[in-house]
Design a protein around this motif. Sequence first.
Motif, PDB file in Angstrom:
ATOM      1  N   TYR A  52      80.589  50.059  38.957  1.00  0.00           N
ATOM      2  CA  TYR A  52      79.639  50.704  39.862  1.00  0.00           C
ATOM      3  C   TYR A  52      78.350  49.906  39.769  1.00  0.00           C
ATOM      4  N   GLU A  53      77.969  49.270  40.864  1.00  0.00           N
ATOM      5  CA  GLU A  53      76.804  48.395  40.808  1.00  0.00           C
ATOM      6  C   GLU A  53      75.802  48.761  41.893  1.00  0.00           C
ATOM      7  N   ILE A  54      74.546  48.777  41.500  1.00  0.00           N
ATOM      8  CA  ILE A  54      73.470  48.973  42.461  1.00  0.00           C
ATOM      9  C   ILE A  54      72.547  47.760  42.376  1.00  0.00           C
ATOM     10  N   ASN A  55      72.303  47.155  43.499  1.00  0.00           N
ATOM     11  CA  ASN A  55      71.376  46.042  43.556  1.00  0.00           C
ATOM     12  C   ASN A  55      69.979  46.605  43.782  1.00  0.00           C
ATOM     13  N   MET A  56      69.164  46.551  42.742  1.00  0.00           N
ATOM     14  CA  MET A  56      67.837  47.167  42.827  1.00  0.00           C
ATOM     15  C   MET A  56      66.897  46.364  43.725  1.00  0.00           C
ATOM     16  N   LEU A  57      67.255  45.140  44.037  1.00  0.00           N
ATOM     17  CA  LEU A  57      66.427  44.383  44.980  1.00  0.00           C
ATOM     18  C   LEU A  57      66.674  44.865  46.406  1.00  0.00           C
ATOM     19  N   ARG A  58      67.895  45.291  46.654  1.00  0.00           N
ATOM     20  CA  ARG A  58      68.221  45.791  47.989  1.00  0.00           C
ATOM     21  C   ARG A  58      67.781  47.243  48.149  1.00  0.00           C
ATOM     22  N   CYS A  59      67.875  47.993  47.073  1.00  0.00           N
ATOM     23  CA  CYS A  59      67.634  49.436  47.144  1.00  0.00           C
ATOM     24  C   CYS A  59      66.223  49.725  47.640  1.00  0.00           C
ATOM     25  N   ILE A  60      66.131  50.690  48.554  1.00  0.00           N
ATOM     26  CA  ILE A  60      64.815  51.084  49.053  1.00  0.00           C
ATOM     27  C   ILE A  60      64.415  52.457  48.535  1.00  0.00           C
ATOM     28  N   PHE A  61      65.191  53.000  47.609  1.00  0.00           N
ATOM     29  CA  PHE A  61      64.896  54.285  46.957  1.00  0.00           C
ATOM     30  C   PHE A  61      64.685  55.401  47.966  1.00  0.00           C
ATOM     31  N   ALA A  71      73.223  48.673  49.152  1.00  0.00           N
ATOM     32  CA  ALA A  71      72.923  48.214  47.804  1.00  0.00           C
ATOM     33  C   ALA A  71      74.007  48.587  46.814  1.00  0.00           C
ATOM     34  N   ILE A  72      74.899  49.498  47.196  1.00  0.00           N
ATOM     35  CA  ILE A  72      75.851  50.051  46.234  1.00  0.00           C
ATOM     36  C   ILE A  72      77.240  49.481  46.480  1.00  0.00           C
TER      37      ILE A  72
END
Lengths: 319, 169
Positions: free
Chosen positions: B113-122, B88-89
Amino acid sequence: MSEKFKVTIDNIVIEVDPGTTILNAARMIGGDIVPPAMCYYTKLQGSGGKCRTCLVKVSQGSEKDPRPMPKLVASCRTTVMDGMVVQNITSPEVIEARKGVVEILLINHPLDCPVCDQAGECHLQDLSFEHGAEQTRYEFKRRTFERIDIGDKIQLHMNRCILCYRCVFTADQITNERVHGVLNRGDASEISTYITKAVDNDFSGNMIDVCPVGALTDKTFRFKNRVWFTKPVDAHCECDKCSGKVTLWYKGEDVIRVTGRKDQYGEVQDFICNTCRFDKKKTSDWTIEKPTEIDPRSVISANHYEMEHMLPVIDKKIM
Amino acid sequence: MESLSNRKKVLEQKPMTFMERMYLPAIFQGLSITIKHFFRKKPTIQYPEQKREFSQNFRGIHSLKRDEDGRERCTACGLCALSCPAEAITMTAAERKPGEEGLYREEKYAAVYEINMLRCIFCGFCEEACPKEAIYLDGDIAPANFERDTFIYGKDRLLEPIHNKVQNS
């Protein structure tokens, strides 16, 4: 003398030619028993004996004189004798000594791996991961230097240098006149060009490849990407100055770095010229052969499932 | 055929009794349960206005931290992106110029610096991988949205605001 010498390294017997060093005899066997080497470089004459990471214990000097050697010896500079018995990883003394050597090497080495471009293919990183202690006991200020540009393509970070002299031997070997060397002595010694004269030799870029740490880095690759996000590919080209056999490091469609091809001990097979290294950064300049084989345990092959290497934990029989 | 394991339960289907056929007792029984719940304490909360307290180890939206001098801690080493199982990053590094020492802690910093919150599983692996203590999953729940591009969080939304303490001094 055409007879072969019989050496035992960690209980493995091998016959080698007289004059072979213990390190090279161990490399003929291969595997875990090969001592690590930071300063020794097969292609550079006179290298070795500086870093002391390749220390081994000789528990029997030779067939005729079976006394052990009194101290641990540097395996890159000690030649084998007939009937020699060497202990590397089977000797706790060697493991302990190597841990101390790593600690000494790291005394002045900054822990800036997150910033350093060499991270991921740094020999000191591997060495300290495998042999080093978790914490440093050093409480004093590390020595610091300003960054120096050697020519317009190479940058020297003297902070990171471990004084292995590999680059000095490279410069000696590729040119007739000495262009750079080590100034001063002891703690104050540093790699430097004479009167900051730029190294303008056609093969000066090989200093980057031989440097085991991130002291000499490619300015065209500086902060471009991390090594483990790039994909290495073997390629060659027609070059009248060098062999033209290189490794291209791809990020997506772009070649972001060109280096010499390195073998499993991190030594380049052929030195390449600066034109190949710095100026040919297009796919059309190269004939691509195949993806470079990377050790599956290396961070470079992390997340590359297409490499199709089974990890050693998986039993071959069930494949 | 006889069962081998002998664990099969044979269900009998009895005809319903008169009381069961009337349905009314069952309806009143059900209604009494419903009415009883009107006078009980409500377990639900009005979510966007009211919020529950997060547990100690709750992992929410990421934030990029600054150090005590207000400089960005991240050096774009890429270990978070390497450890991220969802990929995601992404980031792009840049070199700090002279004069920007107050902005960035190290000589290299993340320009993008980008994080795709749809991909992120936390999962929090990025937090664990970070050698510079620059990223923490200490934010809120990722808010919902109708547009997919709004889930790509850049530095403008991830970066922690400069502390008040620093601004005063």
